[in-house]
Design a protein around this motif. Structure first.
Motif: not given
Length: 302
Positions: A266-271, A280-286
């Motif tokens: 869910n890298l690009f799905v979940d906030p 955040h800073n052009a990156l998803p939650p990594t």
């Protein structure tokens, strides 16, 4: 027989010279000790000065005599002819090539340095042997449990281990290039690819690439992704690799690590669980929490 007699005489002369030097140093030490302490036994100042002068005169005469004895014994020593050689290695100094003429002095210096190193090592070993370096003064007779042989794993055992895991949303392939080493290729949905290099069950390296990037060649395992988000995820996987490392139970360590890696589906799905934002800073939650797998930005995990 003559050589043995000559060697014995040389050794005796060296011992006599060393004893003479020892007596000279002792007499000089007495002179400095008298100068520092003075003659304190006498009551009046004049008597102390007179006694001090007499003691110094007597001690200096002794120093002068010891110095003459030392010079005499040193002059009796036989100076060895020529330079100190290391058997046939002295022939190296006759090399005509200018770059190799300094080889023998360097070899001689290395030999002397190695000899000193051996002497210091013996002394250090004796000192360390006298100190047991224990953390406490109590004897602990409890024996540690021996480590399991987790580096020598057969191909059949490793494939059985991989097949026993829950690989939902994951495509896992195992490539064994060597006897005890293997490469685990993981396709996580249509999100990312991972190459996990293991020795036995111990993880040694992890490479993360995008779904469209190649991981077919060996060189691809050592190059970074061209996407910043997957480079950041690779940094996090290395942190998790250290966190899950356990040499006593390596099977559980590898299984837990793969389950943690599966949370990136869910890298690009979940906030983010903390700031509730997707970017955040052009990156998803990594970042994924190592215990509850919460989705977080790197800046929000603290």
């Amino acid at each position: 027989m003559m050589n043995m007699m000559q060697n014995k005489e040389v050794v005796e002369n060296i011992g006599t010279a060393l004893n003479a030097i020892k007596r000279l140093r002792t007499s000089v030490g007495h002179v400095f000790s008298t100068l520092g302490n003075g003659a304190e036994t006498e009551s009046s100042v004049e008597d102390r000065e007179t006694k001090l002068m007499l003691e110094l005169q007597e001690q200096l005469n002794l120093v002068n005599g010891n110095l003459k004895d030392t010079e005499t014994t040193i002059n009796n020593l036989i100076v060895p002819g020529g330079a100190f050689t290391l058997s046939n290695t002295s022939i190296l100094s006759h090399e005509t090539h200018p770059e190799k003429q300094a080889l023998y002095p360097q070899l001689l210096h290395s030999y002397k340095w190695n000899d000193k190193l051996a002497t210091y090592s013996i002394n250090a070993s004796n000192v360390i042997g006298q100190n047991t370096l224990r953390r406490s003064f109590f004897n602990n007779n409890k024996r540690r449990r021996p480590l399991s042989g987790n580096l020598n794993v057969t191909s059949q055992q490793f494939h059985q281990f991989v097949n026993s895991m829950n690989t939902q949303n994951m495509i896992v392939r195992v490539h064994r290039s060597f006897a005890s080493s293997a490469i685990i290729h993981v396709n996580l949905g249509r999100v990312l690819k991972a190459a996990i290099i293991v020795k036995g069950y111990i993880i040694e390296w992890v490479c993360i690439k995008g779904f469209e990037e190649s991981l077919d060649n060996v060189d691809d395992h050592w190059s970074e992704s061209r996407h910043a988000v997957f480079r950041k995820v690779q940094d996090h996987t290395h942190s998790a690799m250290i966190h899950f490392y356990s040499p006593n139970i390596p099977e559980l360590s590898l299984r837990s690590y793969l389950m943690w890696l599966r949370s990136y589906i869910n890298l690009f799905v979940d906030p983010c669980k903390k700031c509730k934002r997707y970017l955040h800073n052009a990156l998803p939650p990594t970042w994924r929490d190592l215990r509850n797998l919460d989705t977080l930005h790197e800046e929000c995990k603290h």
